[in-house]
Design a protein around this motif. Structure first.
Motif, PDB file in Angstrom:
ATOM      1  N   ARG B 157      30.639  85.185 -64.008  1.00 27.14           N
ATOM      2  CA  ARG B 157      30.874  85.443 -65.432  1.00 27.14           C
ATOM      3  C   ARG B 157      31.985  86.467 -65.629  1.00 27.14           C
ATOM      4  NH1 ARG B 157      25.422  87.031 -67.559  1.00 27.14           N
ATOM      5  NH2 ARG B 157      24.731  86.911 -65.403  1.00 27.14           N
ATOM      6  N   CYS B 177      29.610  76.481 -60.987  1.00 23.48           N
ATOM      7  CA  CYS B 177      28.215  76.850 -60.781  1.00 23.48           C
ATOM      8  C   CYS B 177      27.700  76.474 -59.403  1.00 23.48           C
ATOM      9  CB  CYS B 177      27.326  76.190 -61.842  1.00 23.48           C
ATOM     10  SG  CYS B 177      27.790  76.669 -63.496  1.00 23.48           S
ATOM     11  N   VAL B 188      25.885  80.371 -67.422  1.00 25.96           N
ATOM     12  CA  VAL B 188      27.267  79.900 -67.509  1.00 25.96           C
ATOM     13  C   VAL B 188      27.360  78.694 -68.440  1.00 25.96           C
ATOM     14  CG1 VAL B 188      29.163  78.906 -66.194  1.00 25.96           C
ATOM     15  CG2 VAL B 188      27.900  80.834 -65.268  1.00 25.96           C
TER      16      VAL B 188
END
Lengths: 362, 259
Positions: B157, B177, B188
């Motif tokens: 992030r 991810c 996310v």
């Protein structure tokens, strides 16, 4: 499951001699090898008292007998795998001991004989007008520091930029030939570097010229490849993802190198440079040709001869004058100071790599 | 802010090897477009060609057209550095700059480009970007700590915050991810849903549920065999791809009957 339990319970009946299925032999107590070496020492001592005392032979006999005894005993009581393990352990420790002998002996001897003149006068006085006792190596110490500083100023930018070119920009034939030439330069004998610098300055200033800067140029020839090599390895270690992260933010390549790649690698770069300095600070042959020796203090690297610690030690030893003891003591102390400088630089290199390393703590 | 991307007849090469062949598609602004397909089929290569990151690799080149709001990305007068300022990218592995603090990582886009920004503007930007990446509450008390000290999900992030801090038009995400746990993945994904209000997002993913959850449009890449170039097999609204795809290969891949 049940079958395996049955088998293991049945095992003692069929193979009675080895009750433990995972290892048929007892483990040796930790003191056994030491006792074996003690016994070997006693045997060697007895043997040498009969034939005549000799320290070196005593150590050799003890090590060989102890190693053989440990191996044989272990083979009988513990099995062959453990025995080989113990044999190799003995060999590795012996090799380490052999490698340590020259280092310890050298440091011991230099400290013992160098301590004689390791005093205030040695670091504050030059040799000007000194005949017999007294005098120092202040001029040589300063000469070494000035010439090494100049060498660093010449070599680090060239070496660093070459490494950046090789890692970040270079490709194809040019990169390969530069790498090859750097490898060749690494192997140049230091006397050849000295002759090169001498010949170069003779072309400009005429024969017989002696300048501090000549020594710096000669040492640079030796230092640049070391800097290139170490910097190249360190820059290669910077993950490509960091470069891509910077590119993806729209950062130009040169700024990526300057602001991301070099800061990430700074610890390794500084360590490499420090070790390269340590590598050239003790060079004697090129300085002998290019810088010469003098008894007076000279801070100007662009005017006349300068004294340097290695050359100083060389001349004090080879031309000690009468009586020779004073000069020879000074030579030992100069050697001690040189070793301390190199050790100090190595410590500095370790501190730098610890201080600058990227921090990961929370 | 967000811009439309049109790709026509795009071929991508690594040296002499043709990695991707004949891609035609257009990506709507303010939407999430997912690219799915087996490994090695050229999804990431295609994604990287959208902001000219592709050509960082020696020998890599592109034929065909990528047009962003009427501007040809591969025009001879276009500077790849400018392209990348408009089209940000988030990578598979979180890659915060290890020498920089959390604050500096977010500020990196402007700092590294030597844009003069006042301290208060920079503080605002960092706060806004970190809030935009749903990371502000977790890190606001330790902005001066190194970014590499965060957890994997937080680092990712942080990288998203760094990418949106330069206010790009388009955000490319290359399996963002795949190195994260389900909870960080959810964070996310939520973030992507918020970000699509402002940005055009293109995401490469191996997780088909993720593609179904977040995207409006899905592209399926595949290759005919080893050594063959990858192709865009089908490009349709996500609902259609996952319920009633046009192509047999797409259905096989999605239902797991692939290969």
């Amino acid at each position: 499951m049940s079958t395996s339990i049955e088998q293991s319970s049945a095992a003692p009946d069929t193979s009675a001699p080895s009750p433990n299925p995972l290892g048929g032999h007892e483990k040796q107590a930790p003191w056994v090898p030491w006792a074996m070496f003690g016994a070997a020492a006693v045997v060697a001592l007895g043997f040498l008292l009969l034939t005549g005392w000799n320290v070196v032979l005593f150590v050799i006999y003890t090590v060989v007998l102890g190693t053989l005894g440990t191996y044989v005993l272990s083979r009988v009581t513990e099995g062959s795998r453990k025995a080989v393990d113990r044999l190799v352990t003995c060999l590795v420790v012996s090799a380490f001991g052999i490698a340590m002998v020259p280092l310890v002996s050298l440091v011991y001897e230099v400290v013992r004989r160098g301590a004689e003149r390791f005093d205030g006068e040695f670091f504050t006085a030059s040799l000007q007008g000194v005949i017999g006792p007294g005098g120092g190596a202040y001029h040589a110490l300063m000469g070494t520091l000035i010439i090494t500083l100049l060498t660093t100023l010449i070599s680090v930018p060239i070496g660093l930029m070459t490494a950046i070119y090789l890692v970040e920009y270079g490709s194809g034939r040019l990169k390969r030939s530069i790498t090859f030439l750097v490898d060749v330069m690494t192997g140049i004998p230091s006397i050849v570097a000295g002759l090169f610098a001498y010949a170069l300055f003779v072309l400009i200033f005429g024969p017989g010229v002696r300048l501090g800067i000549m020594g710096a140029v000669a040492l640079s020839v030796l230092m640049i490849p070391v800097v290139v090599r170490s910097a190249e390895e360190v820059l290669k270690l910077v993950p490509n993802e960091l470069r891509e992260a910077a590119y993806a933010l729209g950062v130009p390549k040169w700024r990526t190198i300057l602001k991301v790649v070099i800061p990430t690698a700074i610890a390794g770069l500084a360590t490499g440079v420090t070790l390269a300095i340590a590598r050239v600070i003790g060079e004697t042959a090129p300085l002998l040709i290019t810088v010469g020796i003098t008894n007076a203090l000279n801070f100007n690297a662009f005017d006349g001869r300068m004294a340097t610690l290695p050359v100083y030690a060389y001349y004090q030893l080879t031309q000690p004058g009468v009586p020779p003891e004073n000069a020879i003591d000074r030579a030992w102390t100069a050697a001690l100071v040189l070793i301390m400088l190199v050790m100090g630089l190595n410590v500095v290199a370790r501190l730098i790599s610890r201080l600058f390393a990227p921090k990961t703590s929370r | 802010m967000a811009k439309r991307i049109d790709v026509s007849d795009l071929d991508i090469y690594y040296g002499n090897f043709k990695a991707v062949e004949g891609v035609n598609l257009s990506i709507e602004p303010r939407s999430i477009t997912a690219l799915i397909g087996p490994s090695g089929c050229g999804k990431s290569t295609f994604l990287r060609s959208l902001n000219r990151m592709h050509e960082v690799i020696p020998g890599a080149r592109v034929e065909g057209k990528v047009v962003i709001e009427g501007q040809d990305l591969y025009g001879s007068d276009v500077d790849p550095v400018d392209v990348r300022r408009q089209i940000g990218m988030v990578f598979q592995r979180p890659n915060p700059f290890p020498t920089m603090s959390i604050y500096d990582n977010v500020a990196a886009g402007l700092r590294l480009n030597a844009k003069k920004t006042s301290k208060s503007d920079m503080d605002d930007l960092v706060e806004r970007s970190l809030k935009g990446a749903n990371l502000w509450t977790e890190v606001k008390d330790r902005l001066s700590r190194p970014g590499s000290g965060l957890s994997g999900g937080q680092q990712q992030r942080l990288c998203i915050a760094r990418a949106i801090a330069v206010q790009p038009e388009v955000l490319l995400m290359d399996e963002p991810c795949s190195a994260l746990d389900p909870i960080s993945t959810l964070a996310v994904e939520d973030l992507m849903m918020e970000l699509k209000e402002q940005f055009t997002i293109v995401i490469v993913t191996h997780n088909m549920q993720q593609a179904a959850r977040v995207s409006e449009t899905t592209g399926f890449f595949n290759l005919n065999g080893v050594g063959q170039p990858g192709r865009l097999i089908e490009y349709n609204p996500t609902e259609k791809i996952f319920s009633n795809p046009d192509e047999k290969a797409t259905e096989d891949y999605i239902s797991g009957r692939f290969g």
